[in-house]
Motif scaffolding. Structure first.
Motif, PDB file in Angstrom:
ATOM      1  N   UNK A  68       0.775  -1.234   0.000  1.00  0.00           N
ATOM      2  CA  UNK A  68       0.000   0.000   0.000  1.00  0.00           C
ATOM      3  C   UNK A  68       0.804   1.281   0.000  1.00  0.00           C
ATOM      4  N   UNK A  69       2.127   1.200   0.019  1.00  0.00           N
ATOM      5  CA  UNK A  69       2.961   2.403  -0.024  1.00  0.00           C
ATOM      6  C   UNK A  69       2.905   2.994  -1.432  1.00  0.00           C
ATOM      7  N   UNK A  70       2.772   4.302  -1.514  1.00  0.00           N
ATOM      8  CA  UNK A  70       2.615   4.940  -2.829  1.00  0.00           C
ATOM      9  C   UNK A  70       3.708   5.966  -3.136  1.00  0.00           C
ATOM     10  N   UNK A  71       4.611   6.223  -2.193  1.00  0.00           N
ATOM     11  CA  UNK A  71       5.666   7.205  -2.424  1.00  0.00           C
ATOM     12  C   UNK A  71       7.012   6.627  -1.994  1.00  0.00           C
ATOM     13  N   UNK A  72       7.862   6.369  -2.975  1.00  0.00           N
ATOM     14  CA  UNK A  72       9.172   5.756  -2.718  1.00  0.00           C
ATOM     15  C   UNK A  72      10.225   6.611  -3.411  1.00  0.00           C
ATOM     16  N   UNK A  73      11.221   7.028  -2.648  1.00  0.00           N
ATOM     17  CA  UNK A  73      12.309   7.859  -3.190  1.00  0.00           C
ATOM     18  C   UNK A  73      13.594   7.048  -3.225  1.00  0.00           C
ATOM     19  N   UNK A  74      14.188   6.955  -4.398  1.00  0.00           N
ATOM     20  CA  UNK A  74      15.498   6.320  -4.536  1.00  0.00           C
ATOM     21  C   UNK A  74      16.523   7.438  -4.734  1.00  0.00           C
ATOM     22  N   UNK A  75      17.466   7.526  -3.800  1.00  0.00           N
ATOM     23  CA  UNK A  75      18.486   8.574  -3.839  1.00  0.00           C
ATOM     24  C   UNK A  75      19.804   7.929  -4.265  1.00  0.00           C
ATOM     25  N   UNK A  76      20.468   8.547  -5.222  1.00  0.00           N
ATOM     26  CA  UNK A  76      21.761   8.049  -5.700  1.00  0.00           C
ATOM     27  C   UNK A  76      22.834   9.097  -5.428  1.00  0.00           C
ATOM     28  N   UNK A  77      24.097   8.678  -5.336  1.00  0.00           N
ATOM     29  CA  UNK A  77      25.159   9.635  -5.010  1.00  0.00           C
ATOM     30  C   UNK A  77      25.603  10.503  -6.181  1.00  0.00           C
ATOM     31  N   UNK A  78      25.191  10.180  -7.386  1.00  0.00           N
ATOM     32  CA  UNK A  78      25.623  10.973  -8.535  1.00  0.00           C
ATOM     33  C   UNK A  78      24.809  10.644  -9.763  1.00  0.00           C
ATOM     34  N   UNK A  79      25.110  11.335 -10.863  1.00  0.00           N
ATOM     35  CA  UNK A  79      24.310  11.212 -12.077  1.00  0.00           C
ATOM     36  C   UNK A  79      24.489   9.857 -12.764  1.00  0.00           C
ATOM     37  N   UNK A  80      25.689   9.240 -12.642  1.00  0.00           N
ATOM     38  CA  UNK A  80      25.924   7.962 -13.309  1.00  0.00           C
ATOM     39  C   UNK A  80      24.992   6.891 -12.759  1.00  0.00           C
ATOM     40  N   UNK A  81      24.955   6.747 -11.439  1.00  0.00           N
ATOM     41  CA  UNK A  81      24.093   5.736 -10.827  1.00  0.00           C
ATOM     42  C   UNK A  81      22.627   6.126 -10.988  1.00  0.00           C
ATOM     43  N   UNK A  82      22.347   7.437 -11.003  1.00  0.00           N
ATOM     44  CA  UNK A  82      20.970   7.882 -11.207  1.00  0.00           C
ATOM     45  C   UNK A  82      20.454   7.434 -12.575  1.00  0.00           C
ATOM     46  N   UNK A  83      21.249   7.642 -13.613  1.00  0.00           N
ATOM     47  CA  UNK A  83      20.836   7.244 -14.960  1.00  0.00           C
ATOM     48  C   UNK A  83      20.626   5.734 -15.040  1.00  0.00           C
ATOM     49  N   UNK A 172      15.031   4.843  -0.311  1.00  0.00           N
ATOM     50  CA  UNK A 172      16.051   3.830  -0.593  1.00  0.00           C
ATOM     51  C   UNK A 172      17.308   4.585  -0.990  1.00  0.00           C
ATOM     52  N   UNK A 173      18.336   4.494  -0.153  1.00  0.00           N
ATOM     53  CA  UNK A 173      19.572   5.249  -0.376  1.00  0.00           C
ATOM     54  C   UNK A 173      20.633   4.334  -0.973  1.00  0.00           C
ATOM     55  N   UNK A 174      20.831   4.446  -2.286  1.00  0.00           N
ATOM     56  CA  UNK A 174      21.848   3.629  -2.947  1.00  0.00           C
ATOM     57  C   UNK A 174      23.234   4.170  -2.591  1.00  0.00           C
ATOM     58  N   UNK A 175      24.202   3.238  -2.451  1.00  0.00           N
ATOM     59  CA  UNK A 175      25.556   3.589  -1.989  1.00  0.00           C
ATOM     60  C   UNK A 175      25.453   4.386  -0.684  1.00  0.00           C
ATOM     61  N   UNK A 176      24.808   3.780   0.279  1.00  0.00           N
ATOM     62  CA  UNK A 176      24.427   4.456   1.519  1.00  0.00           C
ATOM     63  C   UNK A 176      25.601   5.092   2.257  1.00  0.00           C
ATOM     64  N   UNK A 177      26.806   4.540   2.098  1.00  0.00           N
ATOM     65  CA  UNK A 177      27.950   5.076   2.838  1.00  0.00           C
ATOM     66  C   UNK A 177      28.235   6.532   2.465  1.00  0.00           C
ATOM     67  N   UNK A 178      27.739   6.964   1.309  1.00  0.00           N
ATOM     68  CA  UNK A 178      27.939   8.357   0.890  1.00  0.00           C
ATOM     69  C   UNK A 178      27.199   9.311   1.826  1.00  0.00           C
ATOM     70  N   UNK A 179      26.105   8.836   2.430  1.00  0.00           N
ATOM     71  CA  UNK A 179      25.276   9.708   3.267  1.00  0.00           C
ATOM     72  C   UNK A 179      25.573   9.498   4.754  1.00  0.00           C
ATOM     73  N   UNK A 180      26.772   9.003   5.040  1.00  0.00           N
ATOM     74  CA  UNK A 180      27.135   8.750   6.429  1.00  0.00           C
ATOM     75  C   UNK A 180      26.941  10.028   7.254  1.00  0.00           C
ATOM     76  N   UNK A 197      10.766   5.250   6.676  1.00  0.00           N
ATOM     77  CA  UNK A 197      11.946   4.389   6.816  1.00  0.00           C
ATOM     78  C   UNK A 197      12.989   4.815   5.807  1.00  0.00           C
ATOM     79  N   UNK A 198      14.244   4.612   6.168  1.00  0.00           N
ATOM     80  CA  UNK A 198      15.361   4.801   5.238  1.00  0.00           C
ATOM     81  C   UNK A 198      16.059   3.459   5.115  1.00  0.00           C
ATOM     82  N   UNK A 199      16.189   2.991   3.883  1.00  0.00           N
ATOM     83  CA  UNK A 199      16.837   1.706   3.622  1.00  0.00           C
ATOM     84  C   UNK A 199      18.104   1.972   2.822  1.00  0.00           C
ATOM     85  N   UNK A 200      19.242   1.738   3.435  1.00  0.00           N
ATOM     86  CA  UNK A 200      20.515   1.965   2.767  1.00  0.00           C
ATOM     87  C   UNK A 200      21.033   0.700   2.111  1.00  0.00           C
ATOM     88  N   UNK A 201      21.516   0.823   0.886  1.00  0.00           N
ATOM     89  CA  UNK A 201      22.128  -0.290   0.159  1.00  0.00           C
ATOM     90  C   UNK A 201      23.582   0.059  -0.119  1.00  0.00           C
TER      91      UNK A 201
END
Length: 816
Positions: A68-83, A172-180, A197-201
């Protein structure tokens, strides 16, 4: 009350739909458990590079959407991983992750200010996945502005403010160590959204975040499980270590690998893919120097073969980098500065060079991770494909001196072993192995040093250690490539005159529940039969009439009880008893009128009589009719009780599966007579194996069993079974059980064999597999169309004690 109660069935459904690897499925389950409360908890999944964080992210999105969750944000550390992430969620793109039930609306920096997207933002029925890099979310400064923070006419507020206002945001925070925590601006951009919730990968969690890790799957485990390539450090014995020689060696290895890759792909009718040399440099000047050397004659002089990627690279070069996996790409070498350590995920890196770097530095997960992904999706048994070569300028002596530094990057510590099971008298039993497992062992052979990790527990079983790292001379590497070339155009099938085994694979049909006599276990019938070992005598009651006179002289008559005598009984041959039993079973009408049930009725009657001490050759023996009638009543009651207590059992049918199938010929082979066992090797020189080579997970169980089969005159043929494969036994929970072997003996009986370590023999999952296999074998025997099949469950202790095939059967006591 939980916000998102954990749904195990949903996790299993997503695993099946998206074909998730086991660590990804386990990671999804642990994250789902950890964020149930929805109280803003921050958790981290520490997942090795190359295992598939992308698939975990996509699976988590589908799980959240289903909840039932309808809003999910995936954050990337830069444009390469974002693309790359946008590509992963774009249907039709080559990198799209398929299998999800929900197709979310993607919202990015390029489209969030459009009217159509604005409408979706306010539609509670639409699943929205926002994909932004962290720079696009940070607070604006005097010199910079952020579109996401500005009021948008279609949204009615800034996008960042909108994300803060929704009540179900999961980040969902990809490359989570960047946001230490120390990276204040980046961390604040994520955490100030106040998500549920924040889920770091990440593959390299920051030390300050270790307490947030809810699931960890190391590079060592990924190598051991065969999910990524095995690293090989290639050195020169002559001591030459200049960059020109290093690059020349790397180009030679890459070219030889290309021959193997192309030959294997052609043999297997797979799309052609070419290996690429990846060179990591410290700065732009070094990168340009390396690129100039590689462009010379004798290296890679062709047009477009050398691709230089730096922060100054053109859009054309970046587009060529994105297409490096394409069969049409001319690129054969990528030279980069450190910018490609993260976010560039391709499967076709075959050789790595770290310019001005020690081998231990090149083995760091960020650098090595670029070359870990398997080109054809899984290991194929050919070293040129399953290994990634790191061409080092270190000498062998220096590599050995720094061995510990190398091992720190890859080898795990020995597993914590569970406590020993209690003995019948309550005292703990000794563990089935001696000394504690060492951190690693070493196997030296043919110019190579194989560093092997400790034994480990995998799926509840203890398996031998896997090689994590190989040190190879350049000459040995070339020799192995020659073996790979020869194997790439061959197939592993059958040796001369070996049979094809037709395995009756049980598959479920969804039909109304019916009762089967195959559910009656031999032991149950024998136990009742044991109460009929002796005749039931029929006694004649004897009474005498005694006439006497009383004290008044009156005559009286009374009865006097005399000793009983055995009555004469009618006796019938045991053959008639057998028929009476079968007719009694069949006459109940509880089983369908099928040949399998007739055979099962005969089996139950036979087992009953065996319990009563009657062998087949005793058919002329006599039973009284009284004993016979009582026996029929008891066996009928056994069937009635089983019918009353029957499980909700699906209807099964059998599919004839012919094995072995043709598979790629392995190149990393050895003789069964070799002194040291290496679970990565494929062993040959067998006399009774259907295939010329076989691979084993453990020496003390599988490999030892194979040696036993091969030396037994009562074994015609044996076949190793692999997972995944076509031979499996489906369990009641729909999971597949893959046994270890099929053995055909001299009496044409087929034996399905499972070897199991003592430490896992009592595991609930293992015992459930055993029960399913025994039931399967019983049903196949009762069916009668596939010959005689039996199941043997042999523990490590039984295997160690049994020196022959006959002893193994005697000690394992399979159901006959």
């Amino acid at each position: 009350m939980m916000w998102l109660p954990f749904d195990e069935a949903l996790v299993e459904e997503i695993q099946a739909r998206m074909n998730l690897r086991k660590p990804n499925a386990k990671g999804l389950a642990e994250v789902a458990k950890a964020i149930q409360a929805g109280d803003g908890r921050e958790v981290v999944c520490d997942l090795a590079t190359g295992v598939g964080k992308t698939y975990l992210a996509a699976a988590l999105v589908d799980y959240l959407a289903a909840q039932g969750v309808r809003n999910i944000l995936i954050v990337t550390p830069g444009s390469t991983i974002q693309s790359k992430t946008i590509d992963n969620f774009t249907p039709g793109h080559p990198k799209f992750v398929a299998g999800a039930e929900y197709e979310p609306t993607l919202i990015t920096a390029d489209n969030f200010s459009r009217g159509q997207v604005g409408d979706a933002l306010h539609d509670h029925a639409v699943v929205k996945v926002f994909i932004f890099n962290v720079q696009q979310l940070t607070k604006p400064t005097i010199k910079t502005s952020r579109k996401t923070r500005e009021t948008d006419e279609f949204i009615g507020q800034g996008l960042y403010d909108h994300l803060q206002s929704v009540g179900d945001l999961v980040v969902i925070a990809d490359e989570h160590h960047v946001y230490r925590e120390k990276a204040k601006a980046f961390g604040a951009a994520v955490r100030e959204l106040n998500p549920r919730a924040i889920v770091g990968l990440t593959a390299t969690p920051d030390e300050t975040d270790l307490d947030k890790v809810v699931f960890q799957y190391s590079l060592a485990e990924a190598i051991a499980d065969g999910l990524v390539k095995t690293p090989v450090i290639v050195y020169r014995e002559d001591g030459q270590k200049d960059i020109a020689t290093q690059l020349s060696d790397a180009c030679h290895l890459r070219a030889r690998k290309e021959e193997v890759w192309h030959a294997w792909a052609a043999q297997e009718e797979r799309p052609q893919i070419s290996p690429v040399l990846f060179v990591v440099c410290q700065d732009i000047q070094d990168a340009e120097h390396v690129a100039n050397i590689l462009a010379r004659d004798g290296y890679l002089p062709g047009e477009g073969e050398v691709l230089l990627i730096t922060s100054q690279s053109s859009d054309k070069a970046l587009a060529e980098l994105a297409a490096v996996e394409s069969p049409d790409s001319p690129a054969r070498a990528v030279v980069s500065v450190n910018m490609l350590k993260e976010g560039w995920d391709v499967k076709n890196i075959g050789v790595i060079v770290g310019y001005r770097a020690l081998a231990s530095s090149t083995l760091t997960e960020q650098v090595l991770g670029r070359g870990l992904r398997l080109p054809f999706g899984s290991r194929v048994g050919v070293s040129a494909i399953d290994h990634v070569d790191l061409v080092a300028h270190d000498s062998y002596r220096k590599l050995l001196a720094n061995k510990n530094a190398l091992l720190e990057q890859l080898v795990p510590s020995a597993p914590e072993l569970p406590p020993a099971p209690p003995s019948p008298d309550g005292q703990p039993m000794p563990l089935p192995f001696g000394e504690p497992q060492p951190g690693h062992s070493e196997i030296a052979e043919n110019g190579e040093l194989h560093l092997v990790g400790p034994a480990r527990i995998q799926d509840g079983d203890l398996v031998d250690g896997t090689e994590f790292l190989i040190l190879s001379s350049f000459e040995a590497a070339k020799e192995q490539l020659g073996k790979d070339q020869a194997a790439a155009s061959q197939v592993l099938y059958k040796v001369k005159d070996a049979p094809t085994i037709v395995f009756p694979r049980r598959e479920r049909e969804y039909a109304p529940v019916t009762f089967s006599l195959s559910y009656i276990e031999n032991s149950a019938a024998q136990a009742i039969g044991a109460t009929f070992k002796h005749e039931f005598p029929v006694h004649l009651k004897r009474q005498a009439l005694v006439a006497e006179r009383d004290m008044h002289g009156k005559a009286t008559v009374r009865t006097q009880q005399l000793e009983d005598e055995d009555a004469t009984q009618r006796y019938v041959p045991v053959a008639d008893v057998r028929r009476e039993l079968e007719d009694g079973i069949w006459g109940l009408g509880l089983a369908p009128a099928e040949m399998q049930e007739l055979n099962a009725a005969a089996r139950v009657a036979k087992q009953f009589l065996l319990g009563a001490g009657v062998m087949d050759e005793n058919d002329e023996a006599l039973w009284s009719t009284r004993r016979t009638h009582q026996a029929v009543k008891e066996i009928e009651q056994l069937i009635k009780d089983a019918y009353s207590n029957r499980r909700l059992q699906p209807k099964w049918h059998y599919k004839r599966v012919e094995v072995p199938i043709r598979r790629p010929m392995p190149s990393d082979t050895a003789s069964r007579w070799d002194e040291k066992f290496n679970k990565n090797k494929w062993y040959g020189d067998w006399s009774r194996s259907i295939q010329p080579y076989a691979n084993f997970d453990a020496k003390s169980t599988e490999f030892t069993l194979a040696q036993m089969f091969d030396s037994s005159p009562n074994v015609k043929w044996w076949l190793r079974i692999y997972e995944p494969g076509d031979v499996w036994i489906e369990r009641d929970n729909t999971k597949k059980y893959y046994p270890d072997f099929v053995v055909l003996d001299e009496e044409d009986v087929y034996w399905v064999i499972e070897g199991k370590s003592d430490i896992s023999a009592r595991d609930i999952e293992v015992l459930d597999k055993k029960k399913a296999a025994e039931e399967w074998a019983r049903q196949v025997r009762d069916d009668g169309r596939f010959g005689i099949w039996r199941y043997v469950f042999a523990t490590e202790s039984i295997i160690r004690q049994a020196r022959t095939w006959e002893e193994l059967l005697a000690k394992a006591k399979p159901e006959i």
